[in-house]
Design an enzyme around this catalytic site. Sequence first.
Site, PDB file in Angstrom:
ATOM      1  N   GLY A 157      -3.619  58.363  53.768  1.00  0.00           N
ATOM      2  CA  GLY A 157      -3.437  57.082  53.104  1.00  0.00           C
ATOM      3  C   GLY A 157      -4.735  56.318  53.085  1.00  0.00           C
ATOM      4  O   GLY A 157      -5.827  56.897  53.066  1.00  0.00           O
ATOM      5  N   ARG A 158      -4.629  54.979  53.114  1.00  0.00           N
ATOM      6  CA  ARG A 158      -5.828  54.143  53.014  1.00  0.00           C
ATOM      7  C   ARG A 158      -6.859  54.478  54.095  1.00  0.00           C
ATOM      8  O   ARG A 158      -8.041  54.663  53.818  1.00  0.00           O
ATOM      9  CB  ARG A 158      -5.451  52.663  53.134  1.00  0.00           C
ATOM     10  CG  ARG A 158      -4.714  52.067  51.946  1.00  0.00           C
ATOM     11  CD  ARG A 158      -4.647  50.551  52.121  1.00  0.00           C
ATOM     12  NE  ARG A 158      -3.840  49.904  51.098  1.00  0.00           N
ATOM     13  CZ  ARG A 158      -2.564  49.576  51.252  1.00  0.00           C
ATOM     14  NH1 ARG A 158      -1.951  49.849  52.395  1.00  0.00           N
ATOM     15  NH2 ARG A 158      -1.900  48.966  50.286  1.00  0.00           N
ATOM     16  N   ILE A 159      -6.396  54.525  55.344  1.00  0.00           N
ATOM     17  CA  ILE A 159      -7.343  54.735  56.441  1.00  0.00           C
ATOM     18  C   ILE A 159      -7.863  56.167  56.433  1.00  0.00           C
ATOM     19  O   ILE A 159      -9.063  56.411  56.612  1.00  0.00           O
ATOM     20  CB  ILE A 159      -6.693  54.381  57.787  1.00  0.00           C
ATOM     21  CG1 ILE A 159      -6.328  52.888  57.814  1.00  0.00           C
ATOM     22  CG2 ILE A 159      -7.636  54.713  58.947  1.00  0.00           C
ATOM     23  CD1 ILE A 159      -5.537  52.466  59.040  1.00  0.00           C
ATOM     24  N   THR A 226      -6.282  57.334  66.222  1.00  0.00           N
ATOM     25  CA  THR A 226      -6.348  55.889  66.019  1.00  0.00           C
ATOM     26  C   THR A 226      -5.099  55.410  65.285  1.00  0.00           C
ATOM     27  O   THR A 226      -5.095  54.318  64.713  1.00  0.00           O
ATOM     28  CB  THR A 226      -7.595  55.489  65.196  1.00  0.00           C
ATOM     29  OG1 THR A 226      -7.590  56.204  63.950  1.00  0.00           O
ATOM     30  CG2 THR A 226      -8.874  55.794  65.948  1.00  0.00           C
ATOM     31  N   ARG A 228      -0.921  55.886  66.125  1.00  0.00           N
ATOM     32  CA  ARG A 228       0.001  55.350  67.119  1.00  0.00           C
ATOM     33  C   ARG A 228       0.114  56.365  68.256  1.00  0.00           C
ATOM     34  O   ARG A 228       0.134  57.572  68.026  1.00  0.00           O
ATOM     35  CB  ARG A 228       1.392  55.090  66.521  1.00  0.00           C
ATOM     36  CG  ARG A 228       1.466  53.854  65.631  1.00  0.00           C
ATOM     37  CD  ARG A 228       1.387  52.568  66.457  1.00  0.00           C
ATOM     38  NE  ARG A 228       1.607  51.369  65.668  1.00  0.00           N
ATOM     39  CZ  ARG A 228       0.645  50.643  65.133  1.00  0.00           C
ATOM     40  NH1 ARG A 228      -0.625  51.020  65.271  1.00  0.00           N
ATOM     41  NH2 ARG A 228       0.919  49.550  64.449  1.00  0.00           N
ATOM     42  N   GLU A 257       1.567  52.715  76.284  1.00  0.00           N
ATOM     43  CA  GLU A 257       0.474  51.798  76.003  1.00  0.00           C
ATOM     44  C   GLU A 257       0.840  50.404  76.496  1.00  0.00           C
ATOM     45  O   GLU A 257       1.897  49.894  76.109  1.00  0.00           O
ATOM     46  CB  GLU A 257       0.197  51.767  74.491  1.00  0.00           C
ATOM     47  CG  GLU A 257      -1.064  51.012  74.128  1.00  0.00           C
ATOM     48  CD  GLU A 257      -1.414  51.129  72.651  1.00  0.00           C
ATOM     49  OE1 GLU A 257      -1.458  52.267  72.135  1.00  0.00           O
ATOM     50  OE2 GLU A 257      -1.608  50.081  72.036  1.00  0.00           O
ATOM     51  N   HIS A 276      -7.077  50.326  72.324  1.00  0.00           N
ATOM     52  CA  HIS A 276      -6.492  49.946  71.031  1.00  0.00           C
ATOM     53  C   HIS A 276      -7.348  48.884  70.346  1.00  0.00           C
ATOM     54  O   HIS A 276      -6.889  47.776  70.068  1.00  0.00           O
ATOM     55  CB  HIS A 276      -5.055  49.448  71.210  1.00  0.00           C
ATOM     56  CG  HIS A 276      -4.235  49.584  69.954  1.00  0.00           C
ATOM     57  ND1 HIS A 276      -2.881  49.822  69.970  1.00  0.00           N
ATOM     58  CD2 HIS A 276      -4.567  49.513  68.629  1.00  0.00           C
ATOM     59  CE1 HIS A 276      -2.422  49.886  68.738  1.00  0.00           C
ATOM     60  NE2 HIS A 276      -3.435  49.704  67.907  1.00  0.00           N
ATOM     61  N   ALA A 278      -9.228  49.479  67.363  1.00  0.00           N
ATOM     62  CA  ALA A 278      -9.671  49.928  66.041  1.00  0.00           C
ATOM     63  C   ALA A 278      -9.940  48.768  65.100  1.00  0.00           C
ATOM     64  O   ALA A 278     -10.881  48.810  64.304  1.00  0.00           O
ATOM     65  CB  ALA A 278      -8.638  50.873  65.428  1.00  0.00           C
TER      66      ALA A 278
END
Length: 319
Positions: A157-159, A226, A228, A257, A276, A278
């Site tokens: 997707g976008r990332i 990066t 979940r 987490e 966490h 990013a």
Amino acid sequence: MGAHARVFVTRRLPGEALQRLEAVHDVEVWPERLPPPRAELLARAPQLEGLLSLLTDPIDSDLIDAAPNLRAISNYAVGVDNVDVRAATARGIPVGNTPGVLTESTADLALALMLGIARRLAEGETFVRSGEWATWEPGLMLGRDLHGATVGIVGYGRIGQAVGRRLEGFGCELLTTSRSGGVPLEELLERSDFVTLHCPLTPETRGLIGDEALARMKPTAYLVNTARGPVVDTDALARALGAGEIAGAALDVTDPEPLPGDHPLLEAPNLLVVPHIASATHATRGRMADIAVDNLLAGLAGEPMPHSVNGGSITLPAP
């Protein structure tokens, strides 16, 4: 409609966005560093009309049921796996998120983690600080190259695409897999020198990288997450690292987490973990706050949220 709504924000946010919210609504911001306990959320639920939550806040059906006046939920994150979107939708409550804005920062960190684990940066810094650096040595701290490597991107997707654009500059061969196509996951795992995860957390992706997936990876390959934490089976990763089945792993997210300091995974070799971060740049976190507030202001006014995961044009009943 929506003037002076009672709003709860589950943590103080960077930037000045909350001032805009406080100018038109009655806002309470949870002041502690840790998330509000569930008992605190439930105690406030009956009076709540607006909620600005973080990914650490479980906004489940019980909490939504306990908030009969709730008219808008704005989540300070791209993912909304902490929110029962189905329960909110059944009540006609729009759920907002903050997509797009953290794409580039997350992609930057994914590459930083690839380079960090492959070039042994954390290990090298510890080596220097402990006084072990005696001289330049031909065989000291040998790592592996990112340039020219084959990189598997799980979730395009976008990332994932932003990561791909960066890797093109490193002359990497890209393998991708996603719901819309690409190569089979098994082939990606077997061929990649780096496997980087960018898929959402869903029932299908929970535990996606477990014993079988890790066994398919090269013993010289690195895993980067990066996305979940629960996309990776933590115990399986610890076993794979301990047995040398993969060369290393670099994680921005973990399961559980936060990862306790005495967690067994931290005893595994060739592991780089960061907390966490990013999206943790001044610009990105501030913009996320702006979008989250914009979503909440629109939802409380009965207007479409700029970014809603369940239809920003949900028609809300008059309060």
